[in-house]
Design an enzyme around this catalytic site. Sequence first.
Site, PDB file in Angstrom:
ATOM      1  N   GLU A  64     -24.575 -15.041  83.576  1.00 21.62           N
ATOM      2  CA  GLU A  64     -25.999 -14.911  83.241  1.00 21.62           C
ATOM      3  C   GLU A  64     -26.859 -15.448  84.390  1.00 21.62           C
ATOM      4  OE1 GLU A  64     -27.252 -13.183  81.126  1.00 21.62           O
ATOM      5  OE2 GLU A  64     -25.794 -12.919  79.524  1.00 21.62           O
TER       6      GLU A  64
ATOM      7  N   ASP B 153     -54.661  26.965  96.719  1.00 21.35           N
ATOM      8  CA  ASP B 153     -55.314  25.950  95.880  1.00 21.35           C
ATOM      9  C   ASP B 153     -56.677  25.653  96.481  1.00 21.35           C
ATOM     10  OD1 ASP B 153     -56.014  23.890  94.227  1.00 21.35           O
ATOM     11  OD2 ASP B 153     -54.649  22.419  95.122  1.00 21.35           O
TER      12      ASP B 153
ATOM     13  N   GLU C  20     -55.276  29.681  92.484  1.00 21.50           N
ATOM     14  CA  GLU C  20     -55.491  28.745  91.381  1.00 21.50           C
ATOM     15  C   GLU C  20     -56.936  28.810  90.902  1.00 21.50           C
ATOM     16  OE1 GLU C  20     -55.526  23.962  90.740  1.00 21.50           O
ATOM     17  OE2 GLU C  20     -53.903  24.779  91.982  1.00 21.50           O
TER      18      GLU C  20
ATOM     19  N   ASP D  68     -53.034  18.420  98.777  1.00 23.10           N
ATOM     20  CA  ASP D  68     -53.277  19.846  98.526  1.00 23.10           C
ATOM     21  C   ASP D  68     -52.171  20.724  99.110  1.00 23.10           C
ATOM     22  OD1 ASP D  68     -56.036  19.255  97.520  1.00 23.10           O
ATOM     23  OD2 ASP D  68     -56.283  18.625  99.601  1.00 23.10           O
TER      24      ASP D  68
END
Length: 674
Positions: free
Chosen positions: A310, A463, A534, A651
């Site tokens: 642990e 776009d 687009e 873009d």
Amino acid sequence: MLRGDSAAKIQERYAELQKRKSHPTSCISTAFTNVAALCRKRYQMMHPELGLAHSCNEAFLPLMAFCGRHRDYNSPEESQRELLFHERLKSALDELTFRPCSEEQRASYQKLDALTELYRDPQFQQINNFMTDFKKWLDGGFSTAVEGDAKAIRLEPFQKNLLIHVIFFIAVTKIPVLANRVLQYLIHAFQIDFLSQTSIDIFKQKATVFLVPRRHGKTWFIIPIISFLLKHMIGISIGYVAHQKHVSQFVLKEVEFRCRHTFARDYVVENKDNVISIDHRGAKSTALFASCYNTNSIRGQNFHLLLVDEAHFIKKEAFNTILGFLAQNTTKIIFISSTNTTSDATCFLTRLNNAPFDMLNVVSYVCEEHLHSFTEKGDATACPCYRLHKPTFISLNSQVRKTANMFMPGAFMDEIIGGTNKISQNTVLITDQSREEFDILRYSTLNTNAYDYFGKTLYVYLDPAFTTNRKASGTGVAAVGAYRHQFLIYGLEHFFLRDLSESSEVAIAECAAHMIISVLSLHPYLDELRIAVEGNTNQAAAVRIACLIRQSVQSSTLIRVLFYHTPDQNHIEQPFYLMGRDKALAVEQFISRFNSGYIKASQELVSYTIKLSHDPIEYLLEQIQNLHRVTLAEGTTARYSAKRQNRISDDLIIAVIMATYLCDDIHAIRFRVS
């Protein structure tokens, strides 16, 4: 040899003695004939052939005659008697001739002797005995040691990996000259088909980390490892550090119990001051057990193996003491822990994921590739790829997930699933190897010998951005074609409006048309053009841009021009594309293709807006490198973005992603003549 009455009385007397607690359990020896040793001395006799026996045997004449006939009196006449051989045997022996040993045979014997040298080494014998006993324990051979050991045990992969780490490091430190030979033995013993040099170097490391979900037998598996190491490795020193004292005491008692019940008859087992030692007559093997609240007990020790249980919950002050053992070249430190990813303090070992050498081993119910999709589905409890093994004693279902999250939101992912949450959130989606391959390997699309293999259709995605703010957004245009199962980028444009006084639709259409016409003139084998504009920002402007592009292209060439059509609010097909939920699917598909080497660029790539200041491919790679995933909350749909603070917009990469996405035949029906 005894009469019936005497045998019955002796058997009855023997049974009485067996019932007495003061008498040893083994009163009849199998090595010597002392069957009458427990009778009174007056009835005992010492016979040359029978040893210590009951005097009644003297009355058994056949027995006495047999002993006398075959008695060896050790007389000198018998030893000096001359042996006689047959004449034919003597002549045959005289005719025998021996050839000298050849150099090849002598070399083979030397090689064989060198090969078997490892198996005669005392250190190797210790390792082999450890492996033999451990295999016996896995097969349930120690049925008398601990309740439940009689059942066969099947190890999880991380447990087998942990065992290999322990054995290989001990073998390297104890037998450095024969380390490679020991490796071959371990490969055979663990039934490993292939082990690369990289994996071998990992096993040689001085520290390794295992992050395992809870309830998987981390501490349980450490107990037999320590026990069998103490039994077989002479002079080994083992350290065990736990986050709580009661955990270290529990492991201490379990190891002591197993040692005393398994091999206390052969070795002296001692427990003193939290140290278990086994005396091997020549040296002692010891194991020290401590908690992180008393780390001074491990200072000054000379550990060969240090197990930190642990480790995520060990006090940071104690960690400095533990890490000090890295300076010792014969010490192996193994950190084993579960994680709680809600706090950086309980998952700090995950930082080792970015280490230059592999030392972090993470076990989880969900692989890193599907962790985010697993998070988005609120009732999922298994990885979609089903590649990971879940033990039979682990029960996970949608009710367990809901119940855990009802107690504390996010508890299922943070506490139960495993330790990959913090790692995967910062994982780069695009690999370095794929970026380097994309940058270096560019196809020549003007090679006439390859015309037959290139696709005949050019896909263009546009776009548009109607703003002059270069930091906000620009117009991205990408022209993509096919080459067998790969995708070729023919053209890239990242266009920004100079000012708002000019007609934005006309400027954007002219930029795209100029690039398209140049690509078509350079590549005469292209006979069809498919364009998607687009329209999420402005549908009317998208329709106008499409019409302007069609007029410009058809005025210069006779190629067939098709546009992606989408129904508008009046259910009329219009030449624009509306991006919706398929954006995430397109990005994931692009990432998969790019990392697999299916996205390539043309050496004759056309670009009028980028090529003046940058290499278009390097410009595109900057945006690809910024691609990351954004998960808002558990149960919500994740988003992808390539925008970073103080960096260029995304873009162009979006245009490339959507162009490759629309290349699939499933979208062909949406392309029509406008």
